[in-house]
Design a protein around this motif. Sequence first.
Motif, PDB file in Angstrom:
ATOM      1  N   VAL A  42       0.853  -1.187   0.000  1.00 29.09           N
ATOM      2  CA  VAL A  42       0.000   0.000   0.000  1.00 29.09           C
ATOM      3  C   VAL A  42       0.892   1.241   0.000  1.00 29.09           C
ATOM      4  N   LEU A  43       0.303   2.348  -0.433  1.00 27.68           N
ATOM      5  CA  LEU A  43       1.075   3.580  -0.594  1.00 27.68           C
ATOM      6  C   LEU A  43       0.437   4.706   0.202  1.00 27.68           C
ATOM      7  N   GLN A  44       1.245   5.385   1.008  1.00 25.38           N
ATOM      8  CA  GLN A  44       0.713   6.513   1.785  1.00 25.38           C
ATOM      9  C   GLN A  44       1.348   7.831   1.338  1.00 25.38           C
ATOM     10  N   PRO A  45       0.490   8.798   0.958  1.00 24.70           N
ATOM     11  CA  PRO A  45       1.019  10.079   0.474  1.00 24.70           C
ATOM     12  C   PRO A  45       1.637  10.942   1.573  1.00 24.70           C
ATOM     13  N   GLN A  46       2.601  11.733   1.189  1.00 24.76           N
ATOM     14  CA  GLN A  46       3.153  12.810   2.013  1.00 24.76           C
ATOM     15  C   GLN A  46       2.825  14.093   1.273  1.00 24.76           C
ATOM     16  N   MET A  47       2.196  15.023   1.986  1.00 30.23           N
ATOM     17  CA  MET A  47       1.666  16.206   1.324  1.00 30.23           C
ATOM     18  C   MET A  47       2.256  17.464   1.922  1.00 30.23           C
ATOM     19  N   ASP A  48       2.575  18.415   1.064  1.00 32.28           N
ATOM     20  CA  ASP A  48       2.856  19.763   1.537  1.00 32.28           C
ATOM     21  C   ASP A  48       1.498  20.441   1.691  1.00 32.28           C
ATOM     22  N   ILE A  49       1.056  20.641   2.948  1.00 33.61           N
ATOM     23  CA  ILE A  49      -0.316  21.121   3.149  1.00 33.61           C
ATOM     24  C   ILE A  49      -0.431  22.637   2.935  1.00 33.61           C
ATOM     25  N   GLU A  50       0.694  23.309   2.772  1.00 35.03           N
ATOM     26  CA  GLU A  50       0.657  24.735   2.447  1.00 35.03           C
ATOM     27  C   GLU A  50       0.394  24.907   0.946  1.00 35.03           C
ATOM     28  N   GLU A  51       1.196  24.178   0.158  1.00 29.34           N
ATOM     29  CA  GLU A  51       1.081  24.280  -1.304  1.00 29.34           C
ATOM     30  C   GLU A  51       0.078  23.291  -1.881  1.00 29.34           C
ATOM     31  N   GLN A  52      -0.368  22.345  -1.044  1.00 29.05           N
ATOM     32  CA  GLN A  52      -1.267  21.291  -1.504  1.00 29.05           C
ATOM     33  C   GLN A  52      -0.669  20.471  -2.648  1.00 29.05           C
ATOM     34  N   VAL A  53       0.613  20.099  -2.479  1.00 26.66           N
ATOM     35  CA  VAL A  53       1.212  19.222  -3.478  1.00 26.66           C
ATOM     36  C   VAL A  53       1.742  17.953  -2.824  1.00 26.66           C
ATOM     37  N   LEU A  54       1.657  16.897  -3.600  1.00 30.93           N
ATOM     38  CA  LEU A  54       2.197  15.616  -3.157  1.00 30.93           C
ATOM     39  C   LEU A  54       3.716  15.683  -3.252  1.00 30.93           C
ATOM     40  N   ILE A  55       4.392  15.444  -2.123  1.00 28.24           N
ATOM     41  CA  ILE A  55       5.857  15.524  -2.163  1.00 28.24           C
ATOM     42  C   ILE A  55       6.520  14.159  -2.089  1.00 28.24           C
ATOM     43  N   GLY A  56       5.782  13.168  -1.628  1.00 27.13           N
ATOM     44  CA  GLY A  56       6.376  11.838  -1.531  1.00 27.13           C
ATOM     45  C   GLY A  56       5.327  10.789  -1.240  1.00 27.13           C
ATOM     46  N   VAL A  57       5.777   9.533  -1.284  1.00 31.01           N
ATOM     47  CA  VAL A  57       4.901   8.388  -1.058  1.00 31.01           C
ATOM     48  C   VAL A  57       5.699   7.321  -0.314  1.00 31.01           C
ATOM     49  N   GLU A  58       5.142   6.796   0.773  1.00 30.77           N
ATOM     50  CA  GLU A  58       5.827   5.687   1.449  1.00 30.77           C
ATOM     51  C   GLU A  58       5.148   4.364   1.095  1.00 30.77           C
ATOM     52  N   VAL A  59       5.976   3.384   0.760  1.00 30.98           N
ATOM     53  CA  VAL A  59       5.474   2.046   0.459  1.00 30.98           C
ATOM     54  C   VAL A  59       5.456   1.222   1.749  1.00 30.98           C
ATOM     55  N   LEU A  60       4.324   0.600   2.036  1.00 30.11           N
ATOM     56  CA  LEU A  60       4.195  -0.231   3.235  1.00 30.11           C
ATOM     57  C   LEU A  60       3.652  -1.607   2.838  1.00 30.11           C
ATOM     58  N   SER A  61       4.087  -2.632   3.535  1.00 31.80           N
ATOM     59  CA  SER A  61       3.648  -3.992   3.231  1.00 31.80           C
ATOM     60  C   SER A  61       2.376  -4.340   3.995  1.00 31.80           C
ATOM     61  N   ARG A  62       1.559  -5.145   3.373  1.00 31.39           N
ATOM     62  CA  ARG A  62       0.362  -5.682   4.021  1.00 31.39           C
ATOM     63  C   ARG A  62       0.309  -7.174   3.757  1.00 31.39           C
ATOM     64  N   TRP A  63      -0.112  -7.923   4.782  1.00 31.57           N
ATOM     65  CA  TRP A  63      -0.193  -9.366   4.575  1.00 31.57           C
ATOM     66  C   TRP A  63      -1.531  -9.882   5.062  1.00 31.57           C
ATOM     67  N   ASN A  64      -2.366 -10.209   4.107  1.00 34.17           N
ATOM     68  CA  ASN A  64      -3.634 -10.844   4.415  1.00 34.17           C
ATOM     69  C   ASN A  64      -3.461 -12.340   4.175  1.00 34.17           C
ATOM     70  N   HIS A  65      -3.165 -13.049   5.242  1.00 34.48           N
ATOM     71  CA  HIS A  65      -2.750 -14.449   5.135  1.00 34.48           C
ATOM     72  C   HIS A  65      -3.959 -15.387   5.012  1.00 34.48           C
ATOM     73  N   PRO A  66      -3.864 -16.400   4.134  1.00 35.31           N
ATOM     74  CA  PRO A  66      -5.002 -17.303   3.929  1.00 35.31           C
ATOM     75  C   PRO A  66      -5.471 -18.003   5.214  1.00 35.31           C
TER      76      PRO A  66
END
Length: 279
Positions: A42-66
């Motif tokens: 999954v991807l979580q945005p990092q935002m400059d809330i003054e300029e309202q621009v996306l400055i980065g994205v962090e990749v995180l793992s998720r595991w939905n195990h059977p």
Amino acid sequence: AKRQHGNQYVYFAKEMYTQLERRLTIEQDLAGDLKEKGLYFVLQPQMDIEEQVLIGVEVLSRWNHPKLGFIPPPEFIQIAEENGYILKLTSYMFCEIFLEMKKWIEQFDFKPRVSFNVTPFLLSSESFFTDFFDLLERFGIPASYIELEITEETELTTSSTAFKNLLRCREKGILISVDDFGTGYSTLSYLIHFPVGKVKIDKYFIDQVEQDEQAEAVLKSIIQLSENLGYEVVAEGVETKRQADFLKENGCFNIQGYFVDRPLPMDVFERKYVRGENV
Ligand code: C2E
Ligand code: CA
Ligand code: CA
Ligand code: CA
């Protein structure tokens, strides 16, 4: 009384067995086909809330195990770190994400950096970085699109492989950030001695806004210090408008947290932040 003790023993033994079994299942499945076993990103945005621009994205793992259902990331990441499968997991992550990034860059002129968590084990591995650089080249991803998040758990001496790896990254133009900043034991020396360009302020300090004046003071100092040293800074785990306003007032405009958005499945992230559709 004797019988009761006996039962308790059986109870604890069962509990231990279940935990051991859980761990073994996780280990076995880390060795197998990760996609088939329900691992995704999954991807979580990092935002400059003054300029309202996306400055980065962090990749995180998720595991939905059977069998086990949702496994908390710290649990399976820790196990992967201990048995070395973190190498495999992270390479898989690079391949999946680089493929998307290539499309986003070419078709949508996507600019923000995408950041990946690098554990102490990975940071100390020479071959991990060699493979990582090869993958970047193979997928045609410029280094300027990449950020690596390291934590202060990694002991860094200037003669260590970890330190050399960081220098290799800097030479190429990869941004290194210190994750969970402010909670580690070596916080300041990390900034002074190592090729770091960005600080991610730990959620702990954000949670103290309007709760604890001392912690607020530390938070302000971290923002000031980072700025004085010329580092980028982002606040993590920002959940409320009050926290965001406090950060803004104190000069930190870059925000990651539920206040901006949750970590999103790849297709949702793409629609919302790459294609700019309303979702
Ligand atoms: P982290 O690197 O500090 O990641 C930030 C964590 O905070 C993520 O938890 C994210 O979902 C959560 N978060 C973001 N915004 C908010 C917020 O506003 N409020 C709250 N309460 N939480 C927020 P997650 O995904 O459960 O990951 C936990 C930790 O597991 C990560 O902490 C990281 O250390 C590790 N991790 C997760 N995925 C990976 C991975 O792919 N590789 C490695 N090496 N570590 C990973
Ligand atoms: Ca992180
Ligand atoms: Ca963090
Ligand atoms: Ca953390």
